[in-house]
Design a protein around this motif. Structure first.
Motif, mmCIF file in Angstrom:
data_model
loop_
_atom_site.group_PDB
_atom_site.id
_atom_site.type_symbol
_atom_site.label_atom_id
_atom_site.label_comp_id
_atom_site.label_asym_id
_atom_site.label_seq_id
_atom_site.Cartn_x
_atom_site.Cartn_y
_atom_site.Cartn_z
ATOM 1 N N TRP A 285 -25.949 4.904 52.946
ATOM 2 C CA TRP A 285 -27.236 5.422 53.394
ATOM 3 C C TRP A 285 -28.344 4.701 52.632
ATOM 4 N N GLY A 286 -29.406 4.303 53.326
ATOM 5 C CA GLY A 286 -30.619 3.815 52.680
ATOM 6 C C GLY A 286 -31.702 4.876 52.792
ATOM 7 N N PHE A 287 -32.737 4.733 51.998
ATOM 8 C CA PHE A 287 -33.821 5.728 52.020
ATOM 9 C C PHE A 287 -35.150 5.080 51.665
ATOM 10 N N SER A 288 -36.178 5.464 52.403
ATOM 11 C CA SER A 288 -37.522 4.985 52.104
ATOM 12 C C SER A 288 -38.528 6.063 52.483
ATOM 13 N N GLU A 289 -39.689 5.994 51.878
ATOM 14 C CA GLU A 289 -40.799 6.916 52.149
ATOM 15 C C GLU A 289 -42.064 6.252 51.643
ATOM 16 N N SER A 290 -43.198 6.883 51.915
ATOM 17 C CA SER A 290 -44.451 6.365 51.373
ATOM 18 C C SER A 290 -45.439 7.509 51.227
ATOM 19 N N GLN A 291 -45.090 8.453 50.352
ATOM 20 C CA GLN A 291 -45.948 9.615 50.129
ATOM 21 C C GLN A 291 -47.314 9.216 49.577
ATOM 22 N N GLU A 292 -47.317 8.147 48.789
ATOM 23 C CA GLU A 292 -48.557 7.742 48.110
ATOM 24 C C GLU A 292 -49.629 7.277 49.089
ATOM 25 N N THR A 293 -49.237 6.906 50.298
ATOM 26 C CA THR A 293 -50.216 6.408 51.272
ATOM 27 C C THR A 293 -50.542 7.462 52.325
ATOM 28 N N VAL A 294 -50.397 8.730 51.953
ATOM 29 C CA VAL A 294 -50.684 9.801 52.913
ATOM 30 C C VAL A 294 -52.141 9.750 53.382
ATOM 31 N N GLY A 295 -53.031 9.195 52.550
ATOM 32 C CA GLY A 295 -54.438 9.097 52.923
ATOM 33 C C GLY A 295 -54.795 7.828 53.659
ATOM 34 N N VAL A 296 -53.792 7.042 54.027
ATOM 35 C CA VAL A 296 -54.009 5.766 54.702
ATOM 36 C C VAL A 296 -53.792 5.944 56.202
ATOM 37 N N PRO A 298 -52.623 5.314 60.081
ATOM 38 C CA PRO A 298 -51.381 4.745 60.627
ATOM 39 C C PRO A 298 -51.451 3.233 60.803
ATOM 40 N N ARG A 299 -52.614 2.717 61.204
ATOM 41 C CA ARG A 299 -52.731 1.270 61.399
ATOM 42 C C ARG A 299 -52.604 0.524 60.080
ATOM 43 N N MET A 300 -53.176 1.077 59.002
ATOM 44 C CA MET A 300 -53.047 0.432 57.701
ATOM 45 C C MET A 300 -51.619 0.537 57.186
ATOM 46 N N PHE A 301 -50.956 1.663 57.469
ATOM 47 C CA PHE A 301 -49.548 1.789 57.109
ATOM 48 C C PHE A 301 -48.739 0.701 57.809
ATOM 49 N N LYS A 302 -49.002 0.505 59.084
ATOM 50 C CA LYS A 302 -48.301 -0.530 59.848
ATOM 51 C C LYS A 302 -48.569 -1.919 59.269
ATOM 52 N N LYS A 303 -49.789 -2.153 58.844
ATOM 53 C CA LYS A 303 -50.171 -3.483 58.390
ATOM 54 C C LYS A 303 -49.685 -3.787 56.982
ATOM 55 N N PHE A 304 -49.840 -2.825 56.066
ATOM 56 C CA PHE A 304 -49.632 -3.124 54.649
ATOM 57 C C PHE A 304 -48.313 -2.592 54.069
ATOM 58 N N ILE A 305 -47.703 -1.603 54.690
ATOM 59 C CA ILE A 305 -46.554 -0.937 54.066
ATOM 60 C C ILE A 305 -45.257 -1.153 54.846
ATOM 61 N N PHE A 306 -45.253 -0.751 56.083
ATOM 62 C CA PHE A 306 -44.016 -0.715 56.855
ATOM 63 C C PHE A 306 -43.310 -2.064 56.972
ATOM 64 N N PRO A 307 -44.028 -3.175 57.165
ATOM 65 C CA PRO A 307 -43.315 -4.459 57.293
ATOM 66 C C PRO A 307 -42.524 -4.845 56.048
ATOM 67 N N TYR A 308 -42.901 -4.320 54.884
ATOM 68 C CA TYR A 308 -42.210 -4.660 53.644
ATOM 69 C C TYR A 308 -41.035 -3.720 53.374
ATOM 70 N N GLN A 309 -41.073 -2.524 53.960
ATOM 71 C CA GLN A 309 -39.954 -1.595 53.820
ATOM 72 C C GLN A 309 -38.813 -1.943 54.773
ATOM 73 N N THR A 310 -39.148 -2.425 55.955
ATOM 74 C CA THR A 310 -38.156 -2.633 57.008
ATOM 75 C C THR A 310 -37.014 -3.553 56.610
ATOM 76 N N PRO A 311 -37.268 -4.725 56.005
ATOM 77 C CA PRO A 311 -36.140 -5.608 55.647
ATOM 78 C C PRO A 311 -35.156 -4.959 54.682
ATOM 79 N N ILE A 312 -35.629 -4.041 53.857
ATOM 80 C CA ILE A 312 -34.739 -3.346 52.927
ATOM 81 C C ILE A 312 -33.899 -2.328 53.685
ATOM 82 N N LEU A 313 -34.548 -1.528 54.539
ATOM 83 C CA LEU A 313 -33.824 -0.523 55.311
ATOM 84 C C LEU A 313 -32.747 -1.150 56.180
#
Length: 429
Positions: A285-296, A298-313
């Motif tokens: 099982w892999g696991f990821s989250e991004s609680q720290e960006t709750v104030g960001v 969705p578009r910024m999450f897509k741009k700055f966070i999600f692309p870097y988590q995906t290769p790990i997952l």
């Protein structure tokens, strides 16, 4: 875009001596206490209902149709459920094992659907990942609030972030394992088990390096820096987990293991069919989250966070996403993770939307608001209403209730048992 590269080579895991071998001892009187507790716990493990619970959880994660399940992780409130004065052992080392055994016995008595592990897991003595810069932290780092001085003051200091390293005391780890075998092996098996880290979300490390508020400013003022630092964290994390695999330091987490941000990892879909006994990332099982960006946004999450988590997952066989953040706002991106199986539905998520999004394709891992446990008087009717409402909303989903993030039970441990009773009453209603 800023340049991003690490020096060639791996070896991010280093052998070190982190413990004094003299500390790894247990007195004969403490050993007797531990063995009595172990025997008491083993009686719970051998109950026929344990097999039933394992089948229930396995089928839940396999997306078979079973009833909603109920699990509780007291977490911080263990300090009220099992305060220091209830421990009988005198040695510090023995007291740690005693506390773990008493936790297991309390869990067995809760009558939840949480499966009881038939073995006693022993991990490794190790540090956390060191990214080459020190963080000075103040406050309750384990159970409360804390502050820290972010070491990366300006984007020009990106080069301070190095290839991550971890120190592991293999010698002390082996001594502890042998001591556990000597103490428990004729009662229950002692097994080697280590998860090494909790999340591959990356943003927790980002804010420790740069600061939470500053991270949000950087997305506007220094976007290239954000991309460069996230790329470094991604590459370093990939390097670390791949070295764990190469050095055969990965362990099964598809059994009775804590999974993601709450739940049990039992599934018949891991390990993969070609598994030969050596655990690989694709077996886990892999696991990821991004609680720290709750104030960001969705578009910024897509741009700055999600692309870097995906290769790990993508390295893992199945994945779990989310913790306390409301993932309904990000679902259109998260649903693209092909191996996603369990999704955290926090108290701040829109349950109606999540029920529609998840349907019967994922586990709806619902986290009720733990604030109910902190009221002056335990609010049974509010708890019942929340459970009933969620059952109505997610009746067509693979629903699991997971009470966690419990900071206090107001020194009334029975509140946890009563919450479980109410949840089950409503499920079987």
């Amino acid at each position: 875009m800023m340049a991003n590269h690490y020096e060639s080579g791996h070896q991010v895991i280093h052998s070190a001596h982190l413990m004094d071998p003299v500390e790894i001892t247990i007195s004969s009187s403490d050993r007797k206490i531990l063995r009595n507790l172990a025997a008491a716990y083993q009686q719970f493990v051998e109950r026929p209902i344990e097999k039933e619970k394992q089948t229930l959880q396995r089928r839940k994660n396999d997306l078979d149709w079973v009833r909603p399940t109920v699990i509780c992780f007291p977490e911080v409130s263990w300090r009220e459920i099992l305060p220091a004065d209830v421990l009988s052992c005198e040695g510090e080392f023995a007291r740690g094992w005693e506390h773990a055994l008493r936790q297991r016995i309390f869990t067995a008595e809760m009558d939840s659907d949480e499966c009881l592990s038939p073995g006693f897991p022993i991990g490794y003595v190790h540090t956390g990942l060191d990214w080459g810069v020190a963080m000075e932290q103040e406050g309750d780092l384990d159970h409360g609030s804390y502050r820290w001085e972010a070491p990366i003051k300006t984007p020009d200091e990106l080069d301070k972030v190095k290839k991550p390293t971890m120190q592991v005391d293999f010698q002390a780890s082996d001594r502890i394992f042998a001591l556990a075998q000597e103490t428990f092996n004729d009662i229950f098996p002692v097994v080697r088990q280590e998860s090494w880290f909790w999340t591959t979300g990356l943003t927790m490390t980002f804010i420790h390096l740069r600061g939470l508020q500053q991270m949000m400013f950087d997305m506007v003022d220094h976007p290239d820096f954000v991309h460069a630092l996230m790329a470094k964290l991604r590459d370093g994390t990939l390097m670390f987990i791949e070295e764990l695999e190469r050095k055969k330091l990965l362990f099964p987490n598809w059994g009775i293991n804590y999974c993601g941000s709450g739940g049990i990892g039992l599934t018949s879909q891991l390990p993969k069919d070609d598994f030969d006994g050596g655990v690989r990332l694709k077996d886990q099982w892999g696991f990821s989250e991004s609680q720290e960006t709750v104030g960001v946004s969705p578009r910024m999450f897509k741009k700055f966070i999600f692309p870097y988590q995906t290769p790990i997952l993508e390295k893992y066989g199945l994945t779990y996403y989310g913790c306390c953040e409301p993932v309904d706002q990000r679902w259109k991106y998260l649903q693209k993770v092909s191996n996603l199986r369990r999704v955290s539905v926090s108290p701040w998520s829109d349950r109606e939307k999540m029920a529609e999004f998840l349907g019967q394709d994922y586990v709806f891992a619902y986290k009720p608001n733990p604030a109910f446990m902190a009221f002056d008087t335990f609010p049974e009717e509010e708890v019942r209403a929340n459970i009933r409402e969620t059952l109505d909303i997610a009746q067509d989903c693979h629903l699991e209730f997971i009470l966690k993030d419990v900071t206090t039970v107001r020194n009334e441990p029975q509140r946890i048992k009563r919450w479980i009773e109410i949840a089950k009453e409503e499920i079987f209603r």
